[in-house]
Design a protein around this motif. Structure first.
Motif, PDB file in Angstrom:
ATOM      1  N   PHE A 167     -13.285   0.160  -3.115  1.00 20.83           N
ATOM      2  CA  PHE A 167     -12.213  -0.674  -3.673  1.00 20.83           C
ATOM      3  C   PHE A 167     -12.503  -2.147  -3.451  1.00 20.83           C
ATOM      4  O   PHE A 167     -12.481  -2.950  -4.392  1.00 20.83           O
ATOM      5  CB  PHE A 167     -10.883  -0.295  -3.026  1.00 20.83           C
ATOM      6  N   ASN A 200      -6.567  -0.809  -8.571  1.00 18.19           N
ATOM      7  CA  ASN A 200      -5.421  -0.624  -7.679  1.00 18.19           C
ATOM      8  C   ASN A 200      -4.945   0.825  -7.651  1.00 18.19           C
ATOM      9  O   ASN A 200      -4.560   1.338  -6.596  1.00 18.19           O
ATOM     10  CB  ASN A 200      -4.272  -1.539  -8.103  1.00 18.19           C
ATOM     11  N   ARG A 243     -13.734   5.250   0.093  1.00 15.12           N
ATOM     12  CA  ARG A 243     -12.848   4.792  -0.976  1.00 15.12           C
ATOM     13  C   ARG A 243     -12.457   3.342  -0.775  1.00 15.12           C
ATOM     14  O   ARG A 243     -12.434   2.553  -1.723  1.00 15.12           O
ATOM     15  CB  ARG A 243     -11.599   5.661  -1.036  1.00 15.12           C
ATOM     16  N   ASP A 244     -12.142   2.963   0.474  1.00 12.49           N
ATOM     17  CA  ASP A 244     -11.694   1.597   0.730  1.00 12.49           C
ATOM     18  C   ASP A 244     -12.824   0.595   0.536  1.00 12.49           C
ATOM     19  O   ASP A 244     -12.616  -0.485  -0.012  1.00 12.49           O
ATOM     20  CB  ASP A 244     -11.123   1.493   2.147  1.00 12.49           C
ATOM     21  N   GLY A 251      -7.210   2.685  -5.421  1.00 10.27           N
ATOM     22  CA  GLY A 251      -7.117   2.227  -4.041  1.00 10.27           C
ATOM     23  C   GLY A 251      -5.758   2.377  -3.402  1.00 10.27           C
ATOM     24  O   GLY A 251      -5.596   2.050  -2.220  1.00 10.27           O
ATOM     25  N   HIS A 295       0.837  -1.191   0.000  1.00  8.76           N
ATOM     26  CA  HIS A 295       0.000   0.000   0.000  1.00  8.76           C
ATOM     27  C   HIS A 295       0.875   1.246   0.000  1.00  8.76           C
ATOM     28  O   HIS A 295       1.807   1.358   0.804  1.00  8.76           O
ATOM     29  CB  HIS A 295      -0.915   0.009   1.224  1.00  8.76           C
ATOM     30  N   GLU A 317     -13.303   3.145 -12.654  1.00  5.68           N
ATOM     31  CA  GLU A 317     -12.726   2.930 -11.324  1.00  5.68           C
ATOM     32  C   GLU A 317     -13.719   2.263 -10.392  1.00  5.68           C
ATOM     33  O   GLU A 317     -13.338   1.599  -9.431  1.00  5.68           O
ATOM     34  CB  GLU A 317     -12.303   4.257 -10.692  1.00  5.68           C
ATOM     35  N   SER A 318     -15.023   2.446 -10.647  1.00  4.08           N
ATOM     36  CA  SER A 318     -16.070   1.878  -9.812  1.00  4.08           C
ATOM     37  C   SER A 318     -17.315   1.681 -10.659  1.00  4.08           C
ATOM     38  O   SER A 318     -17.545   2.428 -11.621  1.00  4.08           O
ATOM     39  CB  SER A 318     -16.381   2.811  -8.631  1.00  4.08           C
TER      40      SER A 318
END
Length: 208
Positions: free
Chosen positions: A131, A158, A127-128, A161, A64, A198-199
């Motif tokens: 992800f 990735n 956000r997490d 995230g 990370h 992204e989502s």
């Protein structure tokens, strides 16, 4: 944009589900309340079971960019690989992996289910959660469709995230290359050329 070259799979509507059941019910991920210390609980079957042999319930080696990850084992035993070492943590024990340290984990038990909760610090719960929901729902939809996951799509998840795949070689070369792979493979190729997102609304909806 060359979106016609992208490999898409039918997306299952999972944004409303909690817990989110995966791998035909053999594993799950539960998202905890915003007031809780931890973000999610992962539940995986025993390592020796036929079900677990059929699914790869071990994240690829990764690190990370900005966040420290803390795991708390609730049940069973978790085998953590980090910074080239391996350690087993059992129920009631915790494991902290600082930002930048290469790691992964799996169920260390051949007879017990693994339940482990974890959180990323500094926190960015929306956000997490987005992800994890996108990555896991996409993985499961690819499993159901019988197709391999798209690397540019994974790299795009990735990139957003802050997760970087661990590449072989010395860290002073491998880490910058991993970041560059996310940027060029995920953001440039995945999003702007192939049209991945992204989502996805089917996978994640922000909590009111």
């Amino acid at each position: 944009m060359l979106s016609f070259l992208a490999r898409h799979v039918p997306r299952t509507k999972t944004a409303h589900l909690n817990p989110l059941h995966l791998d035909a019910g053999r594993s799950s991920i539960e998202f905890k309340l915003p007031t809780d210390q931890y973000l999610v609980i992962n539940r995986w079957p025993p390592a020796s079971s036929t079900a677990n042999k059929a699914i790869a319930l071990r994240p690829p080696l990764h690190w990370h960019r900005h966040q420290t990850e803390t795991f708390h084992v609730l049940a069973g035993a978790a085998e953590f690989t980090y910074d080239g070492r391996t350690v087993v943590k059992r129920a009631g024990q915790t494991m902290t992996v600082p930002a930048g340290v290469v790691h992964t984990f799996c169920n260390a038990s051949t007879t017990e289910e693994l339940a482990v909760e974890f959180v990323l610090e500094p926190r960015s719960r929306a956000r997490d959660e987005a992800f994890f929901r996108n990555v896991q729902s996409y993985r499961d939809d690819c499993r159901k469709a019988g197709v391999a996951r798209s690397l540019p799509q994974i790299l795009l998840f990735n990139w957003v995230g802050g997760v970087v795949l661990a590449l072989p070689g010395p860290a002073f070369l491998a880490k910058p290359l991993g970041i560059a792979l996310n940027f060029f493979g995920g953001l440039i190729l995945g999003k702007y050329i192939l049209g991945y997102r992204e989502s996805y609304a089917e996978y994640y909806k922000a909590r009111v």
